[in-house]
Design an enzyme around this catalytic site. Structure first.
Site, mmCIF file in Angstrom:
data_model
loop_
_atom_site.group_PDB
_atom_site.id
_atom_site.type_symbol
_atom_site.label_atom_id
_atom_site.label_comp_id
_atom_site.label_asym_id
_atom_site.label_seq_id
_atom_site.Cartn_x
_atom_site.Cartn_y
_atom_site.Cartn_z
ATOM 1 N N ARG A 258 0.842 -1.192 0.000
ATOM 2 C CA ARG A 258 0.000 0.000 0.000
ATOM 3 C C ARG A 258 0.879 1.244 0.000
ATOM 4 O O ARG A 258 1.843 1.324 0.747
ATOM 5 C CB ARG A 258 -0.929 0.012 1.221
ATOM 6 C CG ARG A 258 -1.985 -1.083 1.146
ATOM 7 C CD ARG A 258 -2.978 -1.020 2.276
ATOM 8 N NE ARG A 258 -3.858 -2.179 2.235
ATOM 9 C CZ ARG A 258 -4.755 -2.463 3.162
ATOM 10 N NH1 ARG A 258 -4.890 -1.671 4.211
ATOM 11 N NH2 ARG A 258 -5.518 -3.538 3.051
ATOM 12 N N ARG A 273 2.668 1.877 10.164
ATOM 13 C CA ARG A 273 2.184 2.225 8.823
ATOM 14 C C ARG A 273 3.325 2.061 7.840
ATOM 15 O O ARG A 273 4.190 2.931 7.706
ATOM 16 C CB ARG A 273 1.654 3.656 8.821
ATOM 17 C CG ARG A 273 0.747 3.988 7.646
ATOM 18 C CD ARG A 273 0.226 5.405 7.745
ATOM 19 N NE ARG A 273 -0.593 5.610 8.918
ATOM 20 C CZ ARG A 273 -1.885 5.327 9.030
ATOM 21 N NH1 ARG A 273 -2.503 4.807 7.984
ATOM 22 N NH2 ARG A 273 -2.547 5.550 10.139
ATOM 23 N N GLU A 347 -6.270 -0.046 15.316
ATOM 24 C CA GLU A 347 -6.834 -1.041 14.398
ATOM 25 C C GLU A 347 -5.792 -2.057 13.947
ATOM 26 O O GLU A 347 -4.713 -1.701 13.475
ATOM 27 C CB GLU A 347 -7.427 -0.357 13.171
ATOM 28 C CG GLU A 347 -8.081 -1.335 12.201
ATOM 29 C CD GLU A 347 -8.556 -0.679 10.918
ATOM 30 O OE1 GLU A 347 -8.780 -1.421 9.940
ATOM 31 O OE2 GLU A 347 -8.688 0.559 10.889
ATOM 32 N N SER A 350 -10.064 -5.790 10.314
ATOM 33 C CA SER A 350 -11.272 -5.161 9.781
ATOM 34 C C SER A 350 -12.158 -6.237 9.167
ATOM 35 O O SER A 350 -11.741 -6.946 8.251
ATOM 36 C CB SER A 350 -10.889 -4.120 8.725
ATOM 37 O OG SER A 350 -12.032 -3.514 8.178
ATOM 38 N N ARG A 388 2.395 -5.007 11.866
ATOM 39 C CA ARG A 388 1.614 -4.206 12.820
ATOM 40 C C ARG A 388 1.318 -4.982 14.096
ATOM 41 O O ARG A 388 1.385 -4.438 15.195
ATOM 42 C CB ARG A 388 0.313 -3.715 12.178
ATOM 43 C CG ARG A 388 -0.479 -2.813 13.112
ATOM 44 C CD ARG A 388 -1.692 -2.185 12.456
ATOM 45 N NE ARG A 388 -1.313 -1.175 11.471
ATOM 46 C CZ ARG A 388 -2.190 -0.333 10.914
ATOM 47 N NH1 ARG A 388 -3.472 -0.400 11.243
ATOM 48 N NH2 ARG A 388 -1.790 0.565 10.033
#
Length: 425
Positions: A258, A273, A347, A350, A388
């Site tokens: 990403r 991130r 987070e 999801s 993460r």
């Protein structure tokens, strides 16, 4: 993508979904283009029928009649060419507009604009308390020689990193543990293509709104995936599935990419991130049944909670509001794991239900008991994403001497190792 018949019959509901999801979709223009397509198509069909009738009758007509028919035939040809060109343009506009139409949020989805409007459902676990000054994950990882960011950044750019030594083994252990948990629950493990065509990104709803987040390979007209969901849903592209085989459960294991566009200066320290990461993704393909889809949603959400509980990582579950659920989602829960250095739940997972949104775009159907062809429903949820997940794991399991205790469930994947300690000097 919604059924155009539904949009025609329920324009106000669709417009409300557009507004509630904070999207930009011109439903009035879509309906106008749809009307003009139907009218133009009818006109084209009438002219083609007249042209065919003239062709059939030409041979038996007198000369003057044939000449008149020829004049009319040429006029029809000119008119048809203009109408067909206009129709092609209308269809291109229609296709583009349809790609912007969102799914309708489920009734329980709260109205809201952002993360602050999500509704907490529950919390699990006890937050850690330290009798020493705790370090953040980067201090821990660098002290144990598990990660190297500066050397990665100097040749790969920002948000790049090396995992090293037990950092590599720990990531592999977590991913393998999650795969084993999902396989035991009937999921098929799959490694997937990391480069896909634009049609796969469009089909799964990541385009057109997500172009800026994807890495593109222009020479080959391919894109790097941000989740194996793209490949797993596209696996059945343009297929008709057997009813008896539904639901299908897949556990996709892949590297993901990403660009993190729009996050300049945000979360620049550490592993929260990054541009490249490993992920195990749950994808379920089921019948077009709202009750079953809801049951499957809570099933895969439960899988994630069971994984975090086994890792003994405190977390909370929140029901995402309308402004947070995106174009295709009907409902979404976010699972946030406690990260001491960030002093909050952040987070890590999801969980989404998309009903037939992706299936309509990707042409995935099944034949119901009565023989009717229906579009499948699709769902997805993170199994685990690393690095993460290493943030809470390293920070919560840290010890005063700089070592990290290995969670019990991961020890079988690390030769029963109980701790990761500093390297001898």
């Amino acid at each position: 993508m919604l059924d155009i018949q539904y949009i025609r019959s329920h324009p106000d509901i669709v417009k409300k979904a557009v507004a509630d999801k904070l999207l930009n979709s011109d439903i009035d223009r879509l309906l106008e283009v749809d009307r003009r397509i139907r009218e133009t198509t009818a006109a084209v069909d009438r002219l083609r029928a007249e042209r065919n009738k003239l062709s059939r009758n030409m041979s038996g007509e007198a000369r003057t009649a044939r000449e008149a028919a020829g004049v009319r035939g040429r006029a029809i040809k000119t008119k048809l060419a203009a109408l067909e060109e206009g129709l092609a343009g209308l269809k291109r506009e229609y296709d583009g507009l349809m790609l912007t139409v969102p799914s309708i949020p489920a009734p329980e989805v709260p109205l809201g604009k952002g993360e602050a409007d999500n509704v907490e459902i529950r919390r699990w676990g006890t937050l850690p308390r330290f009798d020493f000054a705790p370090r953040d994950h980067m201090a821990i990882a660098e002290g144990l020689d598990l990660v190297d960011v500066p050397r990665a950044v100097k040749f790969a750019g920002s948000r790049s990193y090396f995992l090293k030594n037990e950092g590599v083994l720990l990531e592999m252990a977590i991913c393998r543990f999650v795969l084993d948990q999902l396989i035991a629950k009937g999921f098929t493990p799959v490694t997937v293509p990391l480069m896909v065509k634009e049609s796969a990104m469009l089909g799964t709803g990541y385009f057109p709104l997500g172009y800026e987040q994807a890495y593109r390979i222009p020479e080959d007209e391919l894109f790097l995936i941000g989740t194996s969901e793209v490949s797993l849903v596209s696996y059945h592209r343009n297929e008709v599935l057997n009813l008896e085989e539904l639901p299908r459960r897949y556990a996709g294991y892949s590297t993901c990419f990403r660009r993190e566009a729009g996050t300049y200066g945000k979360d620049t320290r550490g592993l929260y991130r990054v541009h490249q990461f490993q992920k195990v993704e749950q994808v379920v393909i089921g019948r077009a049944d709202d009750a079953e889809a809801e049951r499957l949603h809570y099933e895969i959400l439960g899988n994630t909670e069971a994984i975090l509980q086994a890792l003994e990582l405190p977390y909370r579950v929140a029901l995402a509001c309308t402004g947070e659920i995106g174009l295709g989602q009907v409902r979404k829960h976010e699972v946030e794991t406690w990260m001491p250095s960030r002093n909050g739940y952040c987070e890590t997972h999801s969980c989404s239900t998309l009903n037939d949104f992706q299936a309509r775009r990707s042409g995935i159907r099944y034949r119901d008991e009565d023989g009717t062809l229906r579009y499948v429903y699709t769902l997805n949820n993170t199994g685990i994403a690393s690095p993460r997940i290493l943030i809470p794991l390293l920070e919560i399991y840290q010890n005063e001497d700089g070592s990290v205790t290995v969670p019990r469930v991961l020890r079988p994947y690390l030769n029963q190792r109980e701790k990761i300690g500093p390297k001898p000097r």
